[in-house]
Design a protein around this motif. Structure first.
Motif, PDB file in Angstrom:
ATOM      1  N   GLY A 198      25.725  86.590  34.087  1.00  0.00           N
ATOM      2  CA  GLY A 198      26.728  85.825  34.539  1.00  0.00           C
ATOM      3  C   GLY A 198      26.589  84.784  35.482  1.00  0.00           C
ATOM      4  N   ALA A 199      25.498  85.218  36.639  1.00  0.00           N
ATOM      5  CA  ALA A 199      25.136  84.325  37.701  1.00  0.00           C
ATOM      6  C   ALA A 199      24.472  83.138  37.162  1.00  0.00           C
ATOM      7  CB  ALA A 199      24.424  85.098  38.800  1.00  0.00           C
ATOM      8  N   GLU A 200      23.426  83.302  36.189  1.00  0.00           N
ATOM      9  CA  GLU A 200      22.631  82.350  35.469  1.00  0.00           C
ATOM     10  C   GLU A 200      23.635  81.310  34.830  1.00  0.00           C
ATOM     11  OE1 GLU A 200      19.882  82.003  37.157  1.00  0.00           O
ATOM     12  OE2 GLU A 200      20.503  83.811  38.024  1.00  0.00           O
ATOM     13  N   MET A 201      24.473  81.888  34.196  1.00  0.00           N
ATOM     14  CA  MET A 201      25.490  80.896  33.351  1.00  0.00           C
ATOM     15  C   MET A 201      26.274  79.855  34.349  1.00  0.00           C
ATOM     16  SD  MET A 201      27.086  83.554  30.645  1.00  0.00           S
ATOM     17  CE  MET A 201      28.168  82.403  29.946  1.00  0.00           C
ATOM     18  N   ASP A 202      26.548  80.507  35.518  1.00  0.00           N
ATOM     19  CA  ASP A 202      27.235  79.664  36.219  1.00  0.00           C
ATOM     20  C   ASP A 202      26.456  78.886  37.314  1.00  0.00           C
ATOM     21  OD1 ASP A 202      29.754  81.064  35.549  1.00  0.00           O
ATOM     22  OD2 ASP A 202      29.585  82.627  37.319  1.00  0.00           O
TER      23      ASP A 202
END
Length: 210
Positions: A198-202
């Motif tokens: 999720g952090a990398e997607m964001d």
């Protein structure tokens, strides 16, 4: 199931030790400093069952034979890099270190996405090429983490200017295979700190706008 990160060698490549309650473990990417790694395993009272390799660049394979010979366990790698372990020109050690790093051939070749069973452990193999042609990631679904090798990092991605690297292929691998995992999946990269899908997607600047 527990994971432990142990940075090894001049590039501080992350070796991962995946262990269970019975003190069995998998060793993923034993990159260097074999004696240090073995002493760590002994101190923890762990029994390695297999060595898994995300890919065969020199900084991920330097202690393969040390661990394999000490514990008499098999080594797994993708078939596209089966000749890289023993070839310093392919694994990059000649070019980057000016010295040869090599390991004996792997005991098992992975040639497709599958469920890998080693001892009492099982994980899903994801083909994530681009950093190298045989790069793979190991997804431990029940425990909620993926070992991504040098495909995906916290805030970055693997370099693709090495022999047989392919930037477009790497971006596709990340989007098709890794970013499709649950957003709370912990990402354990080959270098640096852990992150989440999720952090990398964001916020990963290399993935925005694909």
């Amino acid at each position: 199931m527990n994971w432990e990160q142990l940075p090894l060698g001049p590039l501080q490549t992350n070796c991962y030790i995946i262990s269970n309650r019975e003190k069995e473990c998998l060793v993923i990417d034993p990159g260097s400093e074999g004696n240090k790694l073995i002493q760590h395993l002994q101190k923890r009272g762990l029994k390695p069952m297999a060595v898994l390799l995300t890919h065969a660049h020199f900084d991920h394979i330097g202690a393969v034979d040390d661990v394999r010979n000490e514990y008499k366990i098999p080594v797994y790698i993708h078939r596209l890099e089966k000749k890289w372990l023993g070839n310093p020109a392919k694994n990059g050690s000649n070019a980057f270190l000016g010295q040869s790093i090599a390991a004996e051939d792997a005991d098992h070749l992975i040639d497709e996405e599958t469920i890998l069973n080693a001892g009492s452990f099982n994980c899903k193999v994801l083909e994530t090429p681009g950093h190298s042609p045989g790069s793979i990631s190991f997804f431990f679904e029940e425990s909620g983490f993926v070992v991504s090798g040098d495909a995906l990092f916290a805030g970055s991605i693997g370099r693709t200017d090495l022999p047989e690297g392919n930037h477009r292929q790497l971006i596709k691998s990340i989007h098709d295979k890794l970013l499709n995992l649950p957003e709370n999946t912990v990402v354990l990269p080959g270098h640096g700190q852990d992150t989440t899908i999720g952090a990398e997607m964001d916020s990963n600047p290399f993935l925005n706008g694909f």
